[in-house]
Design a protein around this motif. Structure first.
Motif, PDB file in Angstrom:
ATOM      1  N   PRO A 162      36.500  25.137  18.907  1.00  0.00           N
ATOM      2  CA  PRO A 162      37.186  23.992  19.517  1.00  0.00           C
ATOM      3  C   PRO A 162      36.389  22.693  19.434  1.00  0.00           C
ATOM      4  N   ARG A 163      35.101  22.770  19.159  1.00  0.00           N
ATOM      5  CA  ARG A 163      34.292  21.555  19.036  1.00  0.00           C
ATOM      6  C   ARG A 163      34.475  20.866  17.689  1.00  0.00           C
ATOM      7  N   LEU A 164      35.134  21.531  16.745  1.00  0.00           N
ATOM      8  CA  LEU A 164      35.181  21.084  15.354  1.00  0.00           C
ATOM      9  C   LEU A 164      36.457  20.331  15.014  1.00  0.00           C
ATOM     10  N   THR A 165      36.283  19.230  14.285  1.00  0.00           N
ATOM     11  CA  THR A 165      37.388  18.510  13.659  1.00  0.00           C
ATOM     12  C   THR A 165      37.059  18.355  12.182  1.00  0.00           C
ATOM     13  N   ILE A 166      37.993  18.727  11.309  1.00  0.00           N
ATOM     14  CA  ILE A 166      37.802  18.547   9.869  1.00  0.00           C
ATOM     15  C   ILE A 166      38.692  17.421   9.395  1.00  0.00           C
ATOM     16  N   ARG A 167      38.078  16.454   8.718  1.00  0.00           N
ATOM     17  CA  ARG A 167      38.814  15.329   8.149  1.00  0.00           C
ATOM     18  C   ARG A 167      38.748  15.428   6.634  1.00  0.00           C
ATOM     19  N   GLU A 168      39.892  15.458   5.983  1.00  0.00           N
ATOM     20  CA  GLU A 168      39.923  15.470   4.523  1.00  0.00           C
ATOM     21  C   GLU A 168      39.838  14.021   4.054  1.00  0.00           C
TER      22      GLU A 168
END
Length: 238
Positions: free
Chosen positions: A119-125
């Motif tokens: 839940p701490r992770l955000t992935i941006r393409e």
């Protein structure tokens, strides 16, 4: 003795038309290649893990830390960061090539484990440079998008390593934050550019296989002091 051959699983074009990546597999081993160059291999993760651990050692006093990782790759730096960062931390990963994210969720899911659901992770393409538009956004910025500032995987990345680009990165860091840059080799000119941009610079030599040895890789650990105030430059390509 029979040799287990490499199997091509998929290819991906780097946005902007700057080359093609190939995902290869041999048994339980994976490799991401650009041409004849292996950019990363699932059996060699020590120096990428050190990128996260060395950065965290220097910002561990920050409350609610936000770490930006440039380059998803095989997730070695990401997994190391998630293993040591506190529950209140945030991690943003910028990955330019959408297929690399798809590989992480598909054929390389066993390599990534449960990391992508943290839940701490955000992935941006997106290009990591596009996430540096602002002031005091991050406590740590970790770059592993090339083989080093003089070993570019795409020409457009050059702007990350110029004095102008480094001053932009400096502005994106909170006071006491740091920039950590992975490289397959050292570069005295890049060390000088970091200092010119306003960073306090340390350098570390780490093994590709960690405690198991392997090739020596290089990490710059560049800290933003509370007094740092990046100045405009007359030559943004210096």
């Amino acid at each position: 003795m029979a040799v287990n051959p490499w199997q091509l699983l998929d290819t991906a074009t780097v946005p902007g038309g700057e080359g093609t990546l190939r995902l290869m597999r041999r048994g339980s081993e994976f490799s991401i290649m650009a041409g004849s160059t292996s950019l990363m291999n699932s059996r060699m993760s020590g120096s990428e893990e050190a990128l996260a651990s060395l950065a965290w050692e220097r910002i561990s006093g920050q409350k609610h830390p936000h770490m930006l990782i440039g380059g998803l790759g095989m997730g070695f730096t990401l997994r190391a960061a998630l293993a040591i960062l506190p529950a209140e931390a945030r991690v943003t990963v910028a990955e330019l090539v959408p297929a690399v994210v798809a590989w992480a969720r598909g054929p390389m899911a066993e390599v990534f484990g449960a990391g992508l659901t943290d839940p701490r992770l955000t992935i941006r393409e997106a290009d990591v440079g596009a996430l540096l538009n602002g002031e005091k956004l991050y406590d740590a910025i970790l770059l592993d998008v090339d083989n080093g500032p003089e070993g570019l995987t795409r020409d457009a990345n050059d702007k990350l390593y110029t004095v102008a680009g480094l001053r932009r990165t400096l502005r994106a860091l909170r006071d006491g934050g740091m920039l950590a840059v992975w490289s397959s080799h050292t570069s005295a000119p890049f060390t000088k550019r970091l200092a010119t941009a306003g960073f306090d610079v340390e350098e570390a030599r780490v093994r590709a296989r960690g405690a198991r040895g392997g090739e020596r890789h290089h990490i710059w650990l560049a800290t933003k002091s509370a007094k740092a105030a990046p100045r405009p430059t007359k030559n943004p390509t210096s």
